[in-house]
Write an enzyme that holds these catalytic residues in place. Structure first.
Site, PDB file in Angstrom:
ATOM      1  N   PRO A  30      -7.095  -0.366   2.463  1.00 45.62           N
ATOM      2  CA  PRO A  30      -7.372  -0.701   3.860  1.00 45.62           C
ATOM      3  C   PRO A  30      -6.075  -0.617   4.664  1.00 45.62           C
ATOM      4  O   PRO A  30      -5.052  -1.136   4.236  1.00 45.62           O
ATOM      5  CB  PRO A  30      -7.870  -2.152   3.771  1.00 45.62           C
ATOM      6  CG  PRO A  30      -7.258  -2.688   2.513  1.00 45.62           C
ATOM      7  CD  PRO A  30      -7.144  -1.532   1.571  1.00 45.62           C
ATOM      8  N   MET A  31      -6.118   0.074   5.809  1.00 47.28           N
ATOM      9  CA  MET A  31      -4.922   0.173   6.653  1.00 47.28           C
ATOM     10  C   MET A  31      -5.344   0.023   8.103  1.00 47.28           C
ATOM     11  O   MET A  31      -6.084   0.865   8.634  1.00 47.28           O
ATOM     12  CB  MET A  31      -4.209   1.522   6.448  1.00 47.28           C
ATOM     13  CG  MET A  31      -3.537   1.659   5.098  1.00 47.28           C
ATOM     14  SD  MET A  31      -2.734   3.268   4.916  1.00 47.28           S
ATOM     15  CE  MET A  31      -4.168   4.325   4.646  1.00 47.28           C
ATOM     16  N   ALA A  32      -4.900  -1.061   8.733  1.00 48.61           N
ATOM     17  CA  ALA A  32      -5.264  -1.323  10.126  1.00 48.61           C
ATOM     18  C   ALA A  32      -4.736  -0.211  11.023  1.00 48.61           C
ATOM     19  O   ALA A  32      -3.590   0.199  10.915  1.00 48.61           O
ATOM     20  CB  ALA A  32      -4.696  -2.669  10.569  1.00 48.61           C
ATOM     21  N   GLN A  80     -13.096  -5.496   5.058  1.00 47.54           N
ATOM     22  CA  GLN A  80     -12.052  -6.493   4.830  1.00 47.54           C
ATOM     23  C   GLN A  80     -11.971  -7.510   5.970  1.00 47.54           C
ATOM     24  O   GLN A  80     -11.944  -7.140   7.147  1.00 47.54           O
ATOM     25  CB  GLN A  80     -10.684  -5.811   4.676  1.00 47.54           C
ATOM     26  CG  GLN A  80      -9.629  -6.775   4.143  1.00 47.54           C
ATOM     27  CD  GLN A  80      -8.249  -6.165   4.080  1.00 47.54           C
ATOM     28  OE1 GLN A  80      -7.669  -5.819   5.111  1.00 47.54           O
ATOM     29  NE2 GLN A  80      -7.696  -6.030   2.881  1.00 47.54           N
ATOM     30  N   HIS A  83      -0.410  -5.756  -4.243  1.00 43.47           N
ATOM     31  CA  HIS A  83       0.621  -4.878  -3.675  1.00 43.47           C
ATOM     32  C   HIS A  83       1.965  -5.435  -4.169  1.00 43.47           C
ATOM     33  O   HIS A  83       2.294  -6.580  -3.906  1.00 43.47           O
ATOM     34  CB  HIS A  83       0.560  -4.900  -2.144  1.00 43.47           C
ATOM     35  CG  HIS A  83       1.588  -4.025  -1.487  1.00 43.47           C
ATOM     36  ND1 HIS A  83       1.260  -2.848  -0.863  1.00 43.47           N
ATOM     37  CD2 HIS A  83       2.928  -4.140  -1.383  1.00 43.47           C
ATOM     38  CE1 HIS A  83       2.380  -2.277  -0.398  1.00 43.47           C
ATOM     39  NE2 HIS A  83       3.396  -3.062  -0.703  1.00 43.47           N
ATOM     40  N   GLY A  93      -2.375   3.897  -0.114  1.00 42.87           N
ATOM     41  CA  GLY A  93      -2.377   3.595   1.309  1.00 42.87           C
ATOM     42  C   GLY A  93      -1.645   4.678   2.080  1.00 42.87           C
ATOM     43  O   GLY A  93      -2.169   5.750   2.360  1.00 42.87           O
ATOM     44  N   ARG A  94      -0.381   4.408   2.395  1.00 42.02           N
ATOM     45  CA  ARG A  94       0.386   5.336   3.238  1.00 42.02           C
ATOM     46  C   ARG A  94       0.533   6.729   2.622  1.00 42.02           C
ATOM     47  O   ARG A  94       0.686   7.706   3.334  1.00 42.02           O
ATOM     48  CB  ARG A  94       1.761   4.727   3.543  1.00 42.02           C
ATOM     49  CG  ARG A  94       1.666   3.509   4.486  1.00 42.02           C
ATOM     50  CD  ARG A  94       2.966   2.740   4.588  1.00 42.02           C
ATOM     51  NE  ARG A  94       3.446   2.355   3.268  1.00 42.02           N
ATOM     52  CZ  ARG A  94       4.722   2.305   2.913  1.00 42.02           C
ATOM     53  NH1 ARG A  94       5.657   2.631   3.785  1.00 42.02           N
ATOM     54  NH2 ARG A  94       5.071   1.932   1.703  1.00 42.02           N
ATOM     55  N   CYS A 105      -1.549  -9.005   4.317  1.00 38.46           N
ATOM     56  CA  CYS A 105      -0.991  -8.359   5.500  1.00 38.46           C
ATOM     57  C   CYS A 105       0.303  -9.045   5.941  1.00 38.46           C
ATOM     58  O   CYS A 105       0.330 -10.257   6.144  1.00 38.46           O
ATOM     59  CB  CYS A 105      -1.987  -8.378   6.657  1.00 38.46           C
ATOM     60  SG  CYS A 105      -1.300  -7.644   8.164  1.00 38.46           S
ATOM     61  N   ASN A 110      -1.502  -1.467  -6.218  1.00 35.11           N
ATOM     62  CA  ASN A 110      -1.276  -0.833  -4.926  1.00 35.11           C
ATOM     63  C   ASN A 110       0.217  -0.803  -4.586  1.00 35.11           C
ATOM     64  O   ASN A 110       0.933  -1.770  -4.798  1.00 35.11           O
ATOM     65  CB  ASN A 110      -2.059  -1.623  -3.865  1.00 35.11           C
ATOM     66  CG  ASN A 110      -1.859  -1.128  -2.443  1.00 35.11           C
ATOM     67  OD1 ASN A 110      -1.708  -1.927  -1.533  1.00 35.11           O
ATOM     68  ND2 ASN A 110      -1.842   0.174  -2.231  1.00 35.11           N
TER      69      ASN A 110
END
Length: 327
Positions: free
Chosen positions: A20-22, A74, A173, A229-230, A104, A205
């Site tokens: 998940p990435m805002a 999420q 993470h 993610g990134r 986060c 992650n």
């Protein structure tokens, strides 16, 4: 290794999932990543307070499509009751899994007691997990970090608390909140969590960007699944590459420039369809810059990407990129 894992009753291929990435992992990008082989995707984080106060913006983030399944949505927040109510509301959007954000690092989230700030209050984190688990009939997962800072590394304890309070899986993470995204991820810490949490899947992650880092993360942590993610930004074919390698050892070539441009256009076209051209094109600026990283003349093209206002602007940029490589 087993080819699939189960999170509650949800079966997932054991390749690579999209984190998940805002602000970036929206429905359009998730659908693109699924097409390229992401085995599971998680939506952008949604405020439990916003949802219970009937915020239209929060609700829009929960819209999912069948093309994305299996998908988790999420939620974040610091109050068990509000989180439980938000989870109940989220169920009307039919997610396969509810994920709780306890990782986060953003100041506006952690500064208000949500996200990674919950790592400072493990007891409260456990209460939130239990409340959400009791409120819904889909699996509930928890995503968190190595700890708040180097003086309070508590991922192992935190993982056990999530497990004891009914979480169906956890995602770790391997950096502290203080480290944000900078130093290399602590693979050994993720391995410690995996050894300590034995009854539910542990998802690793951080820093997975290609086949090599994917293999290393699996081998060194013993994780049940890895999450990217990134490393997927501007690079959704990373899932296709990992998928092919895990299937039969095939190393696929990198995408051609034509494919990069084609996928970029398709991704942004979907975003325009889902959230209006005006909104989508503002967000497209960063996505276009990511897609064009490593392209000859990238700096100039990325500057141009920063001025995009319409889909036609993007089409024109795409033409210029292709032309410059034919000259």
């Amino acid at each position: 290794m087993n080819q699939t894992i189960k999170i509650g009753n949800v079966e997932i291929n054991r390749t690579a999932a999209l984190a998940p990435m805002a602000g970036t992992a929206d429905r359009a990008f998730r659908e693109i990543c699924k097409r390229f082989g992401a085995c599971y995707v998680v939506g952008e984080m949604v405020s439990s307070k916003g949802l219970t106060f009937q915020s239209k913006k929060s609700a829009e983030l929960l819209v999912v499509s069948d093309a994305e399944r299996p998908i988790g949505v999420q939620l974040f927040g610091d109050d068990p009751l509000t989180m439980a109510q938000a989870a109940e509301l989220a169920m009307s959007y039919n997610p396969d899994i509810i994920d709780i954000n306890m990782g986060c690092p953003a100041p506006k989230i952690a500064g208000n007691g949500g996200g990674s700030a919950l790592m400072k209050t493990p007891k409260l984190a456990g209460e939130i997990t239990k409340a959400v688990v009791n409120a819904v009939d889909v699996p509930v997962t928890v995503k968190f970090r190595k700890g708040w800072n180097d003086d309070s590394v508590n991922a192992v304890e935190f993982g056990k608390i999530a497990e004891q309070n009914g979480a169906a899986a956890i995602t770790v993470h391997g950096r502290t909140r203080e480290q944000m995204y900078a130093p290399p991820v602590d693979i050994d810490m993720i391995a410690q969590v995996k050894r300590a949490v034995t009854s539910i899947p542990v998802i690793a992650n951080g820093d997975v960007v290609d086949i090599q880092s994917a293999v290393e993360m699996y081998e060194r942590t013993g994780a049940d699944l890895i999450m990217i993610g990134r490393g997927a930004l501007g690079n959704p074919w990373v899932f296709r590459q990992i998928d092919a390698y895990f299937k039969d050892g095939t190393v696929l070539p990198p995408p051609t420039l034509e494919e990069k441009v084609e996928v970029m256009l398709e991704h942004i076209r979907l975003a325009c369809e889902y959230k209006t051209e005006r909104v989508a094109m503002r967000e497209a600026r960063k996505h276009a810059a990511w897609y064009l990283t490593g392209v000859h003349g990238a700096a100039g093209f990325r500057r141009q990407a920063g001025t995009l206002c319409t889909f036609d602007d993007l089409r024109l940029l795409a033409q210029q990129v292709l032309q410059s490589h034919q000259e």
